[in-house]
Design an enzyme around this catalytic site. Structure first.
Site, short mmCIF file in Angstrom:
data_model
loop_
_atom_site.label_atom_id
_atom_site.label_comp_id
_atom_site.label_asym_id
_atom_site.label_seq_id
_atom_site.Cartn_x
_atom_site.Cartn_y
_atom_site.Cartn_z
N GLU A 71 0.85 -1.28 -0.10
CA GLU A 71 0.05 0.03 0.07
C GLU A 71 0.80 1.18 0.18
OE1 GLU A 71 -2.16 -3.02 2.52
OE2 GLU A 71 -0.27 -2.67 1.95
N CYS A 75 -2.60 -3.99 7.18
CA CYS A 75 -2.29 -3.92 8.41
C CYS A 75 -2.95 -3.08 9.56
CB CYS A 75 -1.05 -4.18 8.70
SG CYS A 75 0.14 -3.09 8.23
#
Length: 378
Positions: free
Chosen positions: A55, A82
């Site tokens: 990301e 996460c």
């Protein structure tokens, strides 16, 4: 529910994730694509443990153009972002800060430290989160990570090579080479994708192997993976009676070795071990060999995937005891004769219901040989 654009972008993210298959362990392989107004503006994948996640790479690319940027865009991620601080900040937090409007997640992260928390964090911030696009395909990228997070055990692949008549060597023991150079290069790539390589003491004493990944034999992978980027698998030798000595090829290669025995080694021999050699003692099974159940529980503490490269007895025990997940069989177009050495040692089954169930996953030519990938979970 899913648009054509959704499917195309997640497919691209899955393809990107696979780029990290040789370098991310013990972290999972993850890909991310960011779009805005139907235009792809950022993409990336997790390259190595401790480095930026997929990301972060995708957001950095998206934000190069200030007029576009990720604000109001859609992020496609193969694994749930996460939500915790590890060696890197939470990716869910990064997506929130960049004000993406929507996040499409292929599969939830089974890691107890995440496990839905990343999705919840995004939704609490007002971001639309859609889950499950190409879920099965995304899971297949990280079978070891998924299994270890869910069970505490690694994904176990048994690698074997044989002739058409199921033999691994001539009756006099000669076995080089059953398969051709293309298959042997494929085995090197297989080794490089696993966290640990397990063999038995008899194989080490008979063949004196190094058990490492040889960069020069990786074929096309060597062109995009430098020697320093190559992760050598942990080399694990099951030596129940502590017979190994340091004059073997195994010990001349400077990469981690784990010796597993049921009794301790003599102090004099341990004093000769290089610093990269470690040792554990585990219980013996009813045959006097290292307990495979204990072995895989131990390896599950740090290894996502384990490759078994061993003789007929150890390979057969892994399958017969139900520890194997996958069998990779390289079959050469040769016939070695009825007195040749058998591929695998299994119990003498007397009812068909006891026979292991095997499912063909993939079959393809590797040079002159055939490679079969088989699901052996029963």
């Amino acid at each position: 529910m899913w648009s054509i654009e959704d499917i195309e972008m997640m497919s691209r993210a899955i393809k990107l994730a696979r780029e990290g298959v040789y370098t991310t362990r013990p972290n999972p392989c993850v890909g991310c694509v960011i779009t805005k107004d139907g235009q792809l503006i950022g993409e990336g994948f997790h390259i190595k443990a401790g480095g930026p996640h997929a990301e972060v790479h995708a957001l950095a690319m998206a934000n190069i153009d200030a007029d576009l940027g990720a604000k109001g865009g859609t992020a496609y991620v193969t694994l749930e972002p996460c939500s915790h601080y590890g060696r890197t900040p939470p990716c869910a937090e990064a997506l929130i800060k960049n004000q993406v409007a929507r996040v499409v997640v292929a599969v939830e992260d089974p890691n107890p430290q995440v496990s839905g928390r990343g999705i919840a964090m995004l939704r609490e911030a007002g971001i639309q989160v859609d889950v499950g696009l190409l879920k099965d395909e995304a899971k297949q990228i990280n079978p070891g990570f998924m299994k270890r997070m869910e069970t505490g055990l690694p994904w176990v692949t048994v690698k074997l090579a044989s002739s058409l008549d199921g033999k691994t060597a001539l009756s006099n023991g000669v076995s080089k080479w059953i398969t051709g150079p293309d298959a042997r290069r494929d085995v090197q790539r297989l080794r490089a994708r696993h966290c640990a390589l397990v063999t038995g003491v008899e194989t080490v004493l008979a063949d004196n192997p190094s058990l490492n990944v040889r960069h020069s034999e990786l074929g096309y992978v060597a062109d995009k993976l430098s020697v320093t980027e190559l992760h050598q698998p942990l080399r694990v030798v099951l030596d129940s009676r502590a017979r190994l000595t340091t004059n073997l090829m195994l010990f001349s290669i400077e990469s981690p070795i784990l010796l597993v025995s049921c009794v301790d080694y003599p102090d004099g021999e341990k004093a000769k071990w290089p610093a990269y050699v470690s040792h554990i003692t585990l219980s013996a099974d009813e045959t006097g060999r290292v307990s495979l159940s204990e072995l895989f529980k131990y390896l599950g503490k740090c290894c996502n995937s384990v490759l078994i490269e061993a003789g007929a007895t150890l390979a057969g025990s892994v399958i017969a005891q139900g520890h194997g997940d996958e069998l990779v069989l390289y079959q050469a177009m040769k016939i070695l004769g009825s007195s040749g050495r058998n591929l695998i040692t299994l119990p003498d089954y007397d009812v068909m219901s006891a026979v292991p169930i095997i499912k063909l996953i993939d079959e393809r030519k590797i040079g002159a040989d055939t490679r079969l990938i088989l699901d052996i979970r029963s």
